[in-house]
Design an enzyme around this catalytic site. Structure first.
Site: not given
Length: 285
Positions: A63, A124
């Site tokens: 994003d 992540y």
């Protein structure tokens, strides 16, 4: 669904990283907004003096504002173009790309490789500090400041209930026709020597806003606003809870993407395209 490379083309794997601060995410968008995909495709077209834009496929779309240290993509290039430019392409891209995005390697991909569908996990990291003085100015673009003291043991206890294969609809922004079933392989917090708390979040795949929603829920546990059991109850409810806060993107970095052995790439590619449902369920979203 076939993923064969067209005759006369070669599939090239790109390993890359970027600082997401000034990008509107990975994927190209209408309206001229700057994206990682757009920058790399433009640079690739320029340095190879091509009239055509060769489209990248990425392991995980990030994003707006999210960083990547170990992103992976692939592009199919004409055999002649690859043969002509391969030895100098990396250096030429370095000279053309802005300093907030780097391509580290360009290699001919093995048979069956697809950057997105052959991946078996993505890892992540989300970084937070609860230092009452705030964030180190040199790391302010990569660390979130949480203005409450955080109990890491409570956060790890809450995280344990979320690991495994579940429908993460409560932690995802729904997309029409897309499943929210994922296998969360690892979710844990560790406080580094500099005091920054780092969440490791590893799964076979992620749905939209999943990592930042999970982090937001665990921060509410860590600062005492919610009990340890709350994130698990939200997951079981299966619907978005307005109390689950999607934390800001700048603390999030895609660290690494994992792939199976070369001989298993094609099988993984096919498997990942199948829409999943939980055992005993009639289907999904």
């Amino acid at each position: 669904m076939s993923d064969d490379v067209q005759d006369g083309f070669v599939r090239v794997r790109l390993d890359l990283s970027y600082d997401g601060k000034d990008f509107s995410g990975w994927a190209k968008q209408a309206g001229g907004r700057r994206t990682v995909q757009g920058d790399i495709e433009d640079a690739l077209r320029t340095v190879t003096r091509s009239t055509e834009t060769y489209e990248l496929t990425v392991a995980g779309r990030t994003d707006s504002g999210v960083h990547a240290r170990g992103q992976v993509a692939h592009v199919d290039l004409p055999v002649e173009l690859w043969a002509e430019h391969r030895d100098k392409l990396l250096r030429r891209l370095a000279g053309r790309l802005s300093h907030d995005v780097r391509v580290w390697s360009l290699t001919e991909a093995p048979s069956g490789f697809n950057a997105r569908f052959s991946a078996i996990w993505r890892r992540y990291a989300y970084r937070v500090t609860d230092n009452p003085g705030g964030v180190d100015p040199l790391r302010r673009g990569h660390v979130l400041w949480h203005d409450w003291a955080l109990d890491m043991d409570a956060m790890n206890e809450a995280a344990a209930a979320l690991v495994g294969e579940h429908d993460f609809a409560a932690y995802c922004k729904r997309r029409e026709g897309a499943t929210t079933i994922r296998t969360l392989q690892e979710l844990r917090w560790e406080r580094r020597p500099d005091g920054v708390m780092e969440a490791t979040v590893k799964a076979d795949a992620f749905c939209h806003n999943m990592v930042r929603s999970l982090v937001g829920a665990l921060l509410f546990v860590g600062d005492g606003h919610r009990p340890v059991e709350w994130p698990g109850k939200v997951l079981a409810a299966g619907v978005r809870d307005s109390a689950v806060h999607v934390v800001r993107p700048h603390g999030l970095t895609l660290e690494e993407v994992g792939y199976p052995a070369d001989e298993l790439l094609a099988a993984r590619n096919r498997e990942a395209r199948n829409k999943r449902s939980l055992p005993g369920s009639a289907g999904c979203c």
